[in-house]
Design a protein around this motif. Sequence first.
Motif, PDB file in Angstrom:
ATOM      1  N   ASP A  80      -6.245   1.303  -4.529  1.00  0.00           N
ATOM      2  CA  ASP A  80      -7.208   1.802  -3.535  1.00  0.00           C
ATOM      3  C   ASP A  80      -7.839   3.128  -3.958  1.00  0.00           C
ATOM      4  O   ASP A  80      -9.047   3.333  -3.793  1.00  0.00           O
ATOM      5  CB  ASP A  80      -6.527   1.976  -2.165  1.00  0.00           C
ATOM      6  N   ASP A  97     -10.097  -6.363  -7.555  1.00  0.00           N
ATOM      7  CA  ASP A  97      -9.608  -7.647  -8.068  1.00  0.00           C
ATOM      8  C   ASP A  97     -10.796  -8.587  -8.323  1.00  0.00           C
ATOM      9  O   ASP A  97     -10.915  -9.195  -9.390  1.00  0.00           O
ATOM     10  CB  ASP A  97      -8.648  -8.229  -7.004  1.00  0.00           C
ATOM     11  N   GLY A 125       0.816  -1.209   0.000  1.00  0.00           N
ATOM     12  CA  GLY A 125       0.000   0.000   0.000  1.00  0.00           C
ATOM     13  C   GLY A 125       0.852   1.262   0.000  1.00  0.00           C
ATOM     14  O   GLY A 125       0.413   2.317  -0.459  1.00  0.00           O
TER      15      GLY A 125
HETATM   16  O1  KG4 Z   1       1.513  -5.024   2.333  1.00  0.00           O
HETATM   17  P1  KG4 Z   1       0.189  -4.498   2.756  1.00  0.00           P
HETATM   18  O2  KG4 Z   1      -0.737  -5.419   3.499  1.00  0.00           O
HETATM   19  O3  KG4 Z   1       0.351  -3.204   3.630  1.00  0.00           O
HETATM   20  C1  KG4 Z   1       1.336  -2.260   3.418  1.00  0.00           C
HETATM   21  O4  KG4 Z   1       2.491  -2.527   3.817  1.00  0.00           O
HETATM   22  O5  KG4 Z   1       0.992  -1.237   2.790  1.00  0.00           O
HETATM   23  O6  KG4 Z   1      -0.518  -3.968   1.423  1.00  0.00           O
HETATM   24  C2  KG4 Z   1      -1.795  -3.429   1.443  1.00  0.00           C
HETATM   25  C3  KG4 Z   1      -2.182  -3.069   0.022  1.00  0.00           C
HETATM   26  C4  KG4 Z   1      -3.474  -2.252  -0.047  1.00  0.00           C
HETATM   27  O7  KG4 Z   1      -3.266  -1.159  -0.914  1.00  0.00           O
HETATM   28  C5  KG4 Z   1      -4.467  -3.252  -0.631  1.00  0.00           C
HETATM   29  O8  KG4 Z   1      -5.496  -2.664  -1.378  1.00  0.00           O
HETATM   30  C6  KG4 Z   1      -3.556  -4.071  -1.527  1.00  0.00           C
HETATM   31  O9  KG4 Z   1      -2.394  -4.250  -0.756  1.00  0.00           O
HETATM   32  N1  KG4 Z   1      -4.158  -5.366  -1.874  1.00  0.00           N
HETATM   33  C7  KG4 Z   1      -4.559  -5.683  -3.136  1.00  0.00           C
HETATM   34  C8  KG4 Z   1      -5.109  -6.983  -3.049  1.00  0.00           C
HETATM   35  N2  KG4 Z   1      -5.031  -7.402  -1.738  1.00  0.00           N
HETATM   36  C9  KG4 Z   1      -4.436  -6.395  -1.040  1.00  0.00           C
HETATM   37  N3  KG4 Z   1      -4.487  -4.987  -4.276  1.00  0.00           N
HETATM   38  C10 KG4 Z   1      -4.970  -5.591  -5.387  1.00  0.00           C
HETATM   39  N4  KG4 Z   1      -5.532  -6.816  -5.383  1.00  0.00           N
HETATM   40  C11 KG4 Z   1      -5.614  -7.546  -4.259  1.00  0.00           C
HETATM   41  N5  KG4 Z   1      -6.164  -8.775  -4.276  1.00  0.00           N
END
Ligand code: KG4
Length: 337
Positions: A167, A184, A137
């Motif tokens: 997002d 997704d 994110g």
């Molecule tokens: O690594 P993470 O859990 O947290 C951070 O370190 O930021 O990543 C969260 C991000 C969010 O922007 C969320 O929307 C994205 O990962 N995310 C996805 C999916 N699952 C989580 N983006 C696209 N498709 C997915 N299936």
Amino acid sequence: MCALLLAIESSCDDTSAAVCRDGVILSNVVATQQLHSEYGGVVPELASRAHQEKIVPVVAEALKCAAVDKKELDAVAFTIGPGLIGSLLVGTMFSKAFALALDIPLITVNHMMAHVSAHFIDAPLPQFPFLCLTVSGGHTQIVLVKDFLEMEVIGETIDDAAGEAFDKIAKMLGLPYPGGPLLDKLAREGNPQAFRFPEPQVRDLNFSFSGLKTSVLYFLQKQPEGFISEHLSDLCASVQKTIVDILLKKLHKAAKQYGIRQIAIAGGVSANSELRRRVQEMGAAHQWSVYIPQFQYCTDNAAMIAICAYHKYLKKDFADHSIVPKARYPIASISQK
Ligand code: KG4
Ligand code: ZN
């Protein structure tokens, strides 16, 4: 060396604790904060308060699931950054107090390094050196992984992260936060060729996602009422395809440039079904060995913190209690420590 570790992750909106014995994960408890969805994004102050409420029960649950008594622990590890400073402080203060009370060492872990370390949890492990596209994110990086604790960022975003693009565009389409996983899901029913959005021209191995966000916004503003609901799944599929195209083009360029065929993806966005499918497809076409983490280790979790900490424990790389968390924490500042 025998090592029973407790690891804490609290960098954003997930409170997580894991227990790891000699590099084997015994438990991994994640409490995701739902309260942010009504605000359309993470509210930092509310996130730190929720961490404060959840950290004690989450740690207790992790110890219970692992059937471990806290007195057996050899060290406590926690995320030192990057992340939201208030959230990081909760994990840091908790871990320091825990380590002091039990008279055991403290281990600091870089959150982005830990996302890569998710690949060291279960076999098959990628061979060094490998390239990891780490997409979360807050970050989008291509990391040259030379060893368990030796990593170099060879490309990164110059503005928004890929997860942020998912997002923010999801929000424009009226989807609740966090929109990435929902986009997704909806994209599965849509046509990825329905709409074309421009890809940025960024130098070297770097990325940019803010232009895509703006072009989707301008495109939507020109459309008649009801357009979004009528074309929702096609819009999701087209946006997702563009983001995945941007990511994979640079990953391909990096693999060619470095002559590396061991390729991994990590971070929250590596849970994306299209990215997972396309990186496999690309791997098959270019004779890459592709490594994709289990879903539970893509988004934020303490198991990845624990496994990274285990490798630091083996090197007796312990932290002093004077250490403070930082919102910005480049990978290099950890590996050079
Ligand atoms: O690594 P993470 O859990 O947290 C951070 O370190 O930021 O990543 C969260 C991000 C969010 O922007 C969320 O929307 C994205 O990962 N995310 C996805 C999916 N699952 C989580 N983006 C696209 N498709 C997915 N299936
Ligand atoms: Zn993360």
